[in-house]
Design a protein around this motif. Structure first.
Motif, PDB file in Angstrom:
ATOM      1  N   GLU A   1       0.874  -1.464   0.124  1.00 27.27           N
ATOM      2  CA  GLU A   1       0.080   0.156   0.026  1.00 27.27           C
ATOM      3  C   GLU A   1       0.888   1.293  -0.188  1.00 27.27           C
ATOM      4  O   GLU A   1       0.555   2.407  -0.674  1.00 27.27           O
TER       5      GLU A   1
ATOM      6  N   GLN B   1       2.504   1.816  -3.712  1.00 29.16           N
ATOM      7  CA  GLN B   1       1.451   2.095  -4.453  1.00 29.16           C
ATOM      8  C   GLN B   1       0.986   3.791  -4.394  1.00 29.16           C
ATOM      9  O   GLN B   1       1.033   4.455  -5.271  1.00 29.16           O
TER      10      GLN B   1
ATOM     11  N   TYR C   1       3.858   5.632  -5.427  1.00 29.53           N
ATOM     12  CA  TYR C   1       4.040   5.933  -7.100  1.00 29.53           C
ATOM     13  C   TYR C   1       2.811   7.051  -7.410  1.00 29.53           C
ATOM     14  O   TYR C   1       2.969   7.803  -7.950  1.00 29.53           O
TER      15      TYR C   1
END
Ligand code: FAD
Length: 381
Positions: A117, A120, A123
């Motif tokens: 998590e 992600q 990013y």
């Protein structure tokens, strides 16, 4: 080092839980962030993490709580139980009571889920995570630091070493000093709940306290897996690596005769790693010019309050917010002044817990009293 210079390019060394939380916090403050990670692929060890409300508040402020909820398990009680009889020395409510008291839940998550998590979210917030980037050195320059990697040199306005207990950045800042082996090793593993046939494992965060050994058990992934950490004392750690694959037969033998909830979990375990538990004395300083440290790189701690990752997460929150206010030399000073007393106190409490869980005081009555006083002292902010 100039206070007038406003940093905007920040390099974080290490894509562990501390480094990624910091990178995300900094990106949300508008900094351009690069993370240099030595590994060739992003991954985390297959083990659980207890996330207390202090850590959960930071993760919530970064918008991660909703995504984590589906992977989490909320234990009902924090317990200390006798290794053999299973009787309770402490049974302190978690669940809704913790939310009412601290304003955030106490969750168990798989490290891999939290890590994924964070990656992600990094990013999504334009953080560059650069793999196969092992940092070999740094040098403070006017208004920043140069960073030495294999075959190239990079530049950052600020460099933050979140590179774990064997931190290269710490070594360059303060000199070579091996971490101290504490005389304890931890076996860690996870077991599918449906592989445990003969007992019902309680839905609690449980420490099983025994003579010179203890075991921690708790559920993960909405109750699909059980995580265990089994700690024993050893005179020395001869291996060069601080983690090695252990023989589960050996593990079962060391904890044979323990309460069935423990022995059934270990019976169902197919593989386990053994970790040397290391510590370091308090560092004389955390920063050097444009460079500072975070998480296990500057304050590794025994896992006996389940606060190592939580402290790295808190560090990240405090540092990102201080840097967002402007002057970075002031931010580094304030960061150390705010964080050092808290992490040093928690390092000390974690050390004390080792003796408590291993019944070094001898009497179980003493264990009960100490557990109760400890529970009242531990109030995550
Ligand atoms: P790390 O997770 O060690 O990450 C460091 C990263 O830096 C790694 O990815 C590494 O590859 C990278 N790196 C290293 N050197 C370089 C280099 N030169 N160049 C580039 N990259 C580099 N904490 C909790 O809060 N709750 C718990 O329940 C809990 N249970 C635990 C149980 C056990 C048995 C143990 C051993 C620890 C436990 N902890 C727990 C503590 C927690 O795991 C650590 O405190 C936490 O992972 C530290 O995070 P970090 O980001 O500082 O370092």
């Amino acid at each position: 080092m100039s206070n007038v210079h406003q940093p905007c390019h920040i390099v974080v060394v290490g894509a562990g839980i501390g480094g990624l939380t910091l990178a995300l916090g900094l990106a949300k403050q508008g900094f351009q962030v690069r993370v240099f990670e030595q590994s060739k692929a992003l991954s985390e060890v297959g083990a659980g993490l207890q996330l207390s409300p202090n850590a959960m508040k930071v993760l919530r402020s970064l918008g991660l709580d909703t995504a984590l909820e589906s992977h989490s398990f909320a234990p009902e009680y924090a317990c200390i139980r006798d290794y053999k009889s299973g009787s309770y020395y402490l049974r302190s409510p978690l669940g809704q009571e913790v939310i009412n008291r601290y304003g955030a839940p106490y969750w168990h998550v798989h490290r891999g889920d939290l890590h994924a998590e964070l990656v992600q979210a990094c990013y999504a917030n334009d953080v560059d995570i650069e793999l196969d980037h092992k940092v070999l050195g740094y040098r403070n320059e006017r208004n920043g630091a140069s960073i030495l990697l294999e075959g190239k040199t990079e530049w950052a306005d600020l460099l933050i070493g979140a590179d774990g207990i064997h931190s290269k950045i710490r070594e360059l800042m303060l000199g070579i000093e091996a971490p101290l082996f504490t005389g304890q090793v931890a076996w860690r593993g996870t077991v599918p709940v449906n592989a445990i046939k003969n007992v019902q494992v309680q839905p609690d965060a449980t420490v099983w306290a025994g003579p010179n050994q203890h075991v921690v058990t708790y559920y993960l992934k909405g109750g699909e897996l059980i995580n265990f950490v089994a700690v024993e004392e050893r005179a020395e750690w001869l291996q060069e690596s601080w983690r090695q694959e252990g023989d589960v037969k050996d593990l079962r033998q060391k904890f044979s005769g323990w309460h069935p909830e423990v022995t059934e979990i270990l019976a169902a375990c197919e593989s386990s790693f053994v970790w040397a538990l290391n510590s370091r004395p308090t560092l004389s300083k955390w920063s050097d010019g444009a460079v500072t440290l975070l998480g296990d790189a500057c304050h590794p701690m025994l896992p006996f309050m389940a606060q190592g990752a939580a402290m790295a997460i808190e560090d990240a929150y405090v540092l990102a917010n201080l840097l967002g206010k402007g002057s970075f030399s002031q931010a580094f000073n304030d960061y150390e002044a705010i964080r050092k007393p808290r992490v040093t106190a928690i390092q000390q409490l974690s050390r004390e817990n080792a003796g408590l869980y291993h019944m070094h005081g001898g009497l179980t009555g003493q264990l009960k009293l100490k557990a109760l006083s400890l529970a009242s002292r531990y109030a995550p902010s």
